[in-house]
Design a protein around this motif. Structure first.
Motif, PDB file in Angstrom:
ATOM      1  N   PHE A  72       0.854  -1.196   0.000  1.00  0.00           N
ATOM      2  CA  PHE A  72       0.000   0.000   0.000  1.00  0.00           C
ATOM      3  C   PHE A  72       0.886   1.241   0.000  1.00  0.00           C
ATOM      4  N   VAL A  73       0.624   2.109  -0.962  1.00  0.00           N
ATOM      5  CA  VAL A  73       1.347   3.387  -1.004  1.00  0.00           C
ATOM      6  C   VAL A  73       0.349   4.492  -0.669  1.00  0.00           C
ATOM      7  N   PHE A  74       0.596   5.152   0.450  1.00  0.00           N
ATOM      8  CA  PHE A  74      -0.334   6.180   0.916  1.00  0.00           C
ATOM      9  C   PHE A  74      -0.163   7.470   0.140  1.00  0.00           C
ATOM     10  N   GLN A  75      -1.241   8.257   0.123  1.00  0.00           N
ATOM     11  CA  GLN A  75      -1.179   9.526  -0.597  1.00  0.00           C
ATOM     12  C   GLN A  75      -0.041  10.405  -0.065  1.00  0.00           C
ATOM     13  N   THR A  76       0.077  10.464   1.258  1.00  0.00           N
ATOM     14  CA  THR A  76       1.218  11.133   1.866  1.00  0.00           C
ATOM     15  C   THR A  76       2.153  10.049   2.380  1.00  0.00           C
ATOM     16  N   PRO A  77       3.355   9.959   1.829  1.00  0.00           N
ATOM     17  CA  PRO A  77       4.238   8.869   2.243  1.00  0.00           C
ATOM     18  C   PRO A  77       4.494   8.907   3.745  1.00  0.00           C
ATOM     19  N   VAL A  78       4.442   7.756   4.392  1.00  0.00           N
ATOM     20  CA  VAL A  78       4.755   7.689   5.812  1.00  0.00           C
ATOM     21  C   VAL A  78       6.271   7.663   5.966  1.00  0.00           C
ATOM     22  N   LEU A  79       6.797   8.702   6.607  1.00  0.00           N
ATOM     23  CA  LEU A  79       8.240   8.811   6.768  1.00  0.00           C
ATOM     24  C   LEU A  79       8.637   8.331   8.150  1.00  0.00           C
ATOM     25  N   MET A  80       9.431   7.282   8.190  1.00  0.00           N
ATOM     26  CA  MET A  80       9.931   6.832   9.483  1.00  0.00           C
ATOM     27  C   MET A  80      11.156   7.659   9.825  1.00  0.00           C
ATOM     28  N   ARG A  81      11.466   7.750  11.097  1.00  0.00           N
ATOM     29  CA  ARG A  81      12.635   8.535  11.497  1.00  0.00           C
ATOM     30  C   ARG A  81      13.881   7.679  11.349  1.00  0.00           C
ATOM     31  N   ARG A  82      14.159   7.353  10.126  1.00  0.00           N
ATOM     32  CA  ARG A  82      15.292   6.499   9.809  1.00  0.00           C
ATOM     33  C   ARG A  82      15.910   6.960   8.495  1.00  0.00           C
ATOM     34  N   SER A  83      17.002   6.328   8.130  1.00  0.00           N
ATOM     35  CA  SER A  83      17.592   6.649   6.838  1.00  0.00           C
ATOM     36  C   SER A  83      16.697   6.099   5.731  1.00  0.00           C
ATOM     37  N   VAL A  84      16.906   6.596   4.516  1.00  0.00           N
ATOM     38  CA  VAL A  84      16.117   6.136   3.378  1.00  0.00           C
ATOM     39  C   VAL A  84      16.200   4.614   3.262  1.00  0.00           C
ATOM     40  N   LEU A  85      17.421   4.112   3.358  1.00  0.00           N
ATOM     41  CA  LEU A  85      17.619   2.673   3.186  1.00  0.00           C
ATOM     42  C   LEU A  85      16.884   1.873   4.268  1.00  0.00           C
ATOM     43  N   ASP A  86      16.968   2.353   5.513  1.00  0.00           N
ATOM     44  CA  ASP A  86      16.308   1.632   6.611  1.00  0.00           C
ATOM     45  C   ASP A  86      14.788   1.714   6.501  1.00  0.00           C
ATOM     46  N   CYS A  87      14.286   2.820   5.970  1.00  0.00           N
ATOM     47  CA  CYS A  87      12.838   2.934   5.730  1.00  0.00           C
ATOM     48  C   CYS A  87      12.378   1.865   4.744  1.00  0.00           C
ATOM     49  N   ILE A  88      13.128   1.735   3.665  1.00  0.00           N
ATOM     50  CA  ILE A  88      12.737   0.770   2.630  1.00  0.00           C
ATOM     51  C   ILE A  88      12.878  -0.657   3.161  1.00  0.00           C
ATOM     52  N   ALA A  89      13.909  -0.880   3.966  1.00  0.00           N
ATOM     53  CA  ALA A  89      14.194  -2.232   4.464  1.00  0.00           C
ATOM     54  C   ALA A  89      13.190  -2.695   5.519  1.00  0.00           C
ATOM     55  N   TYR A  90      12.483  -1.738   6.119  1.00  0.00           N
ATOM     56  CA  TYR A  90      11.666  -2.024   7.308  1.00  0.00           C
ATOM     57  C   TYR A  90      10.731  -3.247   7.203  1.00  0.00           C
ATOM     58  N   PRO A  91       9.959  -3.393   6.108  1.00  0.00           N
ATOM     59  CA  PRO A  91       9.040  -4.544   6.062  1.00  0.00           C
ATOM     60  C   PRO A  91       9.757  -5.890   6.220  1.00  0.00           C
ATOM     61  N   LEU A  92      10.959  -5.983   5.680  1.00  0.00           N
ATOM     62  CA  LEU A  92      11.679  -7.253   5.803  1.00  0.00           C
ATOM     63  C   LEU A  92      12.201  -7.459   7.219  1.00  0.00           C
ATOM     64  N   LEU A  93      12.501  -6.356   7.912  1.00  0.00           N
ATOM     65  CA  LEU A  93      12.925  -6.487   9.307  1.00  0.00           C
ATOM     66  C   LEU A  93      11.783  -7.086  10.123  1.00  0.00           C
ATOM     67  N   LEU A  94      10.552  -6.659   9.807  1.00  0.00           N
ATOM     68  CA  LEU A  94       9.384  -7.221  10.498  1.00  0.00           C
ATOM     69  C   LEU A  94       9.277  -8.721  10.231  1.00  0.00           C
ATOM     70  N   ASP A  95       9.705  -9.131   9.043  1.00  0.00           N
ATOM     71  CA  ASP A  95       9.614 -10.545   8.683  1.00  0.00           C
ATOM     72  C   ASP A  95      10.773 -11.365   9.247  1.00  0.00           C
ATOM     73  N   GLY A  96      11.638 -10.700  10.019  1.00  0.00           N
ATOM     74  CA  GLY A  96      12.721 -11.436  10.652  1.00  0.00           C
ATOM     75  C   GLY A  96      13.954 -11.615   9.787  1.00  0.00           C
ATOM     76  N   VAL A  97      14.000 -10.929   8.652  1.00  0.00           N
ATOM     77  CA  VAL A  97      15.208 -10.977   7.820  1.00  0.00           C
ATOM     78  C   VAL A  97      16.299 -10.165   8.509  1.00  0.00           C
ATOM     79  N   SER A  98      17.540 -10.602   8.379  1.00  0.00           N
ATOM     80  CA  SER A  98      18.620  -9.882   9.049  1.00  0.00           C
ATOM     81  C   SER A  98      18.755  -8.485   8.455  1.00  0.00           C
ATOM     82  N   ARG A  99      19.276  -7.561   9.277  1.00  0.00           N
ATOM     83  CA  ARG A  99      19.366  -6.167   8.853  1.00  0.00           C
ATOM     84  C   ARG A  99      20.242  -6.045   7.614  1.00  0.00           C
ATOM     85  N   THR A 100      21.355  -6.744   7.608  1.00  0.00           N
ATOM     86  CA  THR A 100      22.264  -6.676   6.458  1.00  0.00           C
ATOM     87  C   THR A 100      21.545  -7.099   5.184  1.00  0.00           C
ATOM     88  N   GLN A 101      20.846  -8.233   5.270  1.00  0.00           N
ATOM     89  CA  GLN A 101      20.156  -8.752   4.094  1.00  0.00           C
ATOM     90  C   GLN A 101      19.031  -7.820   3.655  1.00  0.00           C
TER      91      GLN A 101
END
Ligand SMILES: Nc1ncnc2c1ncn2[C@@H]1O[C@H](COP(=O)(O)OP(=O)(O)O)[C@@H](O)[C@H]1O
Ligand SMILES: [Mg+2]
Lengths: 234, 235
Positions: free
Chosen positions: B76-105
């Motif tokens: 889901f892409v919201f009309q106003t992007p939800v900005l997490m207080r993280r770097s661009v890369l960490d924002c994009i990586a976030y869903p996989l972190l929830l899935d238990g994927v390692s941070r590096t991966q």
């Protein structure tokens, strides 16, 4: 006028030579206030975060209580703790009155509402921003809380520092429950009150300098945290 | 009729007002379906209902393939992007972190997705520093991290300049070509013409018209759609 200049000079000397009394008093101040901040943070931060993300019937009531507690006069807190821990009081058997522990307890009561309230506001704002994303990504309740605490960590540090700032400068409550006993419960603020009363301005000023120094450190810390937050360096 | 999702008798009421429905519809387009309609028509609400973000008061949503029903297989892409207080890369990586994927991966994959959507900025900077178009690309990359079967976009180009709009549209074409179903709302007529395989036209919370894109723009059947296409319903 001259005696103030003299006092300043004496004060500077006491600080520079690390006068044993000064060091002892400062150390106890730090121990009591840091201890209180630690305990109050352990209660206040999770409480604030929990209030921010959970909807339950008594939530508004709890927040109102919290705000009311923030305005509690320290002297009154001191008085209540005194009555509770006095020999004939309900907790008298613990023998904690006039000990640093009693001072920590009084300060915990004073600063927990502040820490909880600042944390609540910060996490509530963050939750409003993150809500849709976290629900969309099906983050579990635990994951949501972890994310909010982690991304809000600077705001939470600010909350704790605000509590510490209040604790280190507080005199009313610890005077009553600690009793300002030399080599036992004397801290910066109570010592300043005492030395001023005795007319020992050089010692009072020296203690005052240290207290101001600590206050400046706290504010620098707050400034630094808010700057890194604004500068968006995460 | 066999579609991938159908709604029957769906209504959403908020503050005593029916803001969506009653709605009966079956979506069967395989490609990119455009949700059109003036402001307040209920586009956002419908997208949120489908994604499970909005509680319905009556009716239900039925997914033909249970795999589609899982919110984790929907982006889901919201009309106003939800900005997490993280770097661009960490924002994009976030869903996989929830899935238990390692941070590096997760970060490695996030880098790949950033490239995929043409996000060429310094990915270690805070996401708040990005321009509007870059923020939207970040949100798109993040929504693609779990390789969704269905992608919802709520007016993703509403506040973007022409160049960013064109870039996003190109990305959407590629995503569609990769086999992801897209349901996207817009009230930009030109964009709808360029992208729509199918069109759902909403008006005042009701589904007024549903047809394939060419038919809708060439010969709208309802008075509302005609008026909207002529620019008579503004808002
Ligand atoms: N939570 C809500 N409470 C009350 N009214 C709402 C709520 N959400 C949306 N609405 C109203 O419902 C209508 C449809 O909203 P929306 O789905 O956002 O329309 P669109 O995306 O097509 O512009 C609007 O009139 C809006 O004001
Ligand atoms: Mg909308």
């Amino acid at each position: 006028m001259n005696s103030i200049g003299e006092g300043l000079w004496q004060a500077a000397r006491l600080v520079v030579t690390l006068d044993p009394d000064l060091v002892e008093i400062t150390a106890l101040s730090l121990r009591v206030s840091l201890g209180a901040t630690l305990v109050a943070s352990c209660i206040g931060l999770p409480l604030g975060a929990w209030l921010a993300v959970n909807r339950f019937p008594a939530r508004r009531f709890v927040i109102a209580i919290l705000n009311a507690l923030m305005g509690l006069p320290p002297v009154v807190v001191g008085l209540i703790v005194y009555v509770l821990f006095s020999r004939s009081g309900p907790l008298g058997v613990l023998g904690l009155l006039f000990t640093p522990t009693a001072m920590v307890i009084a300060q915990v009561i004073i600063i927990t509402p502040i820490i909880a309230s600042v944390a609540h506001q910060a996490i509530r704002d963050l939750w409003a921003d993150y809500h849709d994303l976290l629900i969309s990504l099906q983050a579990t309740r635990l994951q949501r809380i972890k994310t909010l605490l982690w991304d809000g960590r600077r705001a939470l540090m600010t909350a704790s520092l605000a509590g510490f700032g209040r604790a280190i400068g507080e005199v009313g409550a610890i005077m009553i429950v600690g009793g300002n006993i030399d080599h036992a419960t004397r801290v910066l603020t109570t010592a300043i009150a005492l030395e001023t009363g005795k007319g020992e301005f050089d010692m009072a000023l020296a203690l005052g300098f240290v207290l101001i120094g600590l206050a400046i450190l706290v504010n620098l810390g707050l400034h630094f945290i808010s700057r890194t937050e604004r500068g968006a360096r995460w | 009729m066999s579609g991938w999702v159908s709604l029957s008798g769906v209504t959403v009421r908020r503050r005593g007002r029916t803001i969506l429905g009653p709605l009966d519809a079956t979506l069967n387009g395989g490609g990119l379906t455009i949700l059109m309609g003036p402001n307040g028509a209920g586009k956002t609400t419908l997208l949120r209902v489908l994604h499970g973000l909005e509680r319905v008061n009556t009716g239900d949503v039925h997914w033909t393939d249970p795999k589609d029903a899982d919110g984790r297989s929907q982006g889901f892409v919201f009309q106003t992007p939800v900005l997490m207080r993280r770097s661009v890369l960490d924002c994009i990586a976030y869903p996989l972190l929830l899935d238990g994927v390692s941070r590096t991966q997760a970060r490695e994959q996030a880098r790949a997705h950033a490239a995929e959507v043409g996000l060429t900025v310094n990915l270690d900077q805070a996401v708040t520093f990005l321009s509007g178009g870059e923020k939207q690309k970040m949100a798109l990359a993040r929504a693609l991290m779990r390789r969704p079967r269905i992608l919802f976009l709520d007016e993703p180009c509403a506040n973007l300049d022409g160049r960013s709009v064109k870039e996003i549209e190109e990305i959407l074409h590629r995503i569609k070509a990769g086999g992801t179903r897209i349901l996207m709302s817009t009230h930009d007529m030109g964009q709808a013409r360029r992208l729509a395989d199918d069109v759902l036209f909403l008006h005042a919370g009701k589904l007024v018209e549903q047809s394939n894109g060419d038919d809708f723009f060439r010969s709208p059947r309802t008075a509302e759609a005609k008026a909207y296409l002529k620019g008579e319903i503004l808002l």
